[in-house]
Design a protein around this motif. Structure first.
Motif, short mmCIF file in Angstrom:
data_model
loop_
_atom_site.label_atom_id
_atom_site.label_comp_id
_atom_site.label_asym_id
_atom_site.label_seq_id
_atom_site.Cartn_x
_atom_site.Cartn_y
_atom_site.Cartn_z
N THR A 10 0.47 -1.50 -0.22
CA THR A 10 -0.24 0.00 0.00
C THR A 10 0.93 1.21 0.09
O THR A 10 0.32 2.28 0.23
CB THR A 10 -0.86 -0.06 0.97
OG1 THR A 10 -0.01 0.11 2.41
CG2 THR A 10 -1.74 -1.08 1.02
N SER A 11 1.92 1.13 -0.16
CA SER A 11 3.57 2.06 -0.50
C SER A 11 2.34 3.39 -0.81
O SER A 11 3.13 4.35 -0.85
CB SER A 11 4.34 1.73 -0.77
OG SER A 11 4.48 1.39 -1.74
N HIS A 12 1.94 3.26 -2.53
CA HIS A 12 1.12 4.25 -3.32
C HIS A 12 0.22 4.82 -2.83
O HIS A 12 0.10 6.37 -3.20
CB HIS A 12 1.09 4.02 -4.58
CG HIS A 12 -0.22 2.65 -4.15
ND1 HIS A 12 -0.27 1.45 -3.81
CD2 HIS A 12 -1.60 2.80 -4.50
CE1 HIS A 12 -1.10 0.34 -3.77
NE2 HIS A 12 -2.09 1.66 -4.26
N TRP A 13 -0.47 5.07 -1.35
CA TRP A 13 -1.09 5.38 -0.83
C TRP A 13 -0.56 6.88 0.26
O TRP A 13 -1.34 7.59 0.62
CB TRP A 13 -2.19 4.53 0.21
CG TRP A 13 -3.06 3.56 -0.61
CD1 TRP A 13 -2.86 3.82 -2.07
CD2 TRP A 13 -3.85 2.68 -0.26
NE1 TRP A 13 -4.57 2.73 -2.16
CE2 TRP A 13 -4.14 2.12 -1.25
CE3 TRP A 13 -4.04 2.70 1.25
CZ2 TRP A 13 -5.20 0.34 -0.56
CZ3 TRP A 13 -4.60 1.30 1.40
CH2 TRP A 13 -5.66 -0.07 0.67
N LEU A 14 0.66 6.41 0.23
CA LEU A 14 1.76 7.67 0.97
C LEU A 14 1.54 8.95 0.84
O LEU A 14 1.15 10.00 0.89
CB LEU A 14 2.75 7.38 1.36
CG LEU A 14 3.54 7.26 1.69
CD1 LEU A 14 3.52 7.68 3.51
CD2 LEU A 14 5.51 7.15 1.88
#
Length: 151
Positions: A10-14
């Motif tokens: 879910t790093s693209h939600w950072l």
């Protein structure tokens, strides 16, 4: 101290909340500047008299085209993946802003066998190269080097 829960999946939600926070801060700064300018000049904050959202003779192809391409880009990432969708849509944005009329040069270039001497075809080819190289570099940098998942 700031603590960020990080999961690679879910790093693209950072980044979206960070970007939204920066945009909200800049919007507040712009509103304060507008309020100070209006107070200094003695004008109302909202002045809709003789107000036009778009200037006269605005480009009736690029604005709707940009909005349409932007809306179509996000679902295309689900269908095609980040890299192919980005290559296609960056190329389409380049074509839209350089001139859609250049697409007519493709059959002419193939018929005359003069590809590089045709300036419109050359521009399209350069746009394609830019699309492939920039999308691949972004994909490699964020997806492989920084290990940030891309949509």
């Amino acid at each position: 101290m700031l603590h960020v829960n990080y999961k690679p999946s879910t790093s693209h939600w950072l980044f979206p909340p960070i970007i939204m926070g920066i945009l909200a801060f800049l919007a507040v700064v712009m509103l304060i500047q507008r309020a100070l300018k209006c107070k200094k000049q003695g004008k109302p904050f909202f002045n809709f008299k003789n107000y036009h959202f778009l200037v006269a003779n605005w480009d009736k192809v690029r604005l709707p085209g940009t909005l349409l391409l932007l809306v179509l880009y996000f679902p295309s990432m689900d269908l095609l993946g980040f890299l192919p969708a980005s290559i296609i849509f960056i190329f389409l944005f380049n074509v839209l802003f350089v001139g859609v009329a250049q697409l007519a040069s493709i059959p002419v270039a193939f018929k005359t066998k003069k590809f590089w001497s045709n300036p419109d075809f050359r521009s399209l080819l350069i746009s394609l190269i830019i699309s492939v190289v920039s999308s691949t570099l972004i994909w490699f940098l964020f997806g492989k080097v920084f290990k940030i998942t891309l949509p």
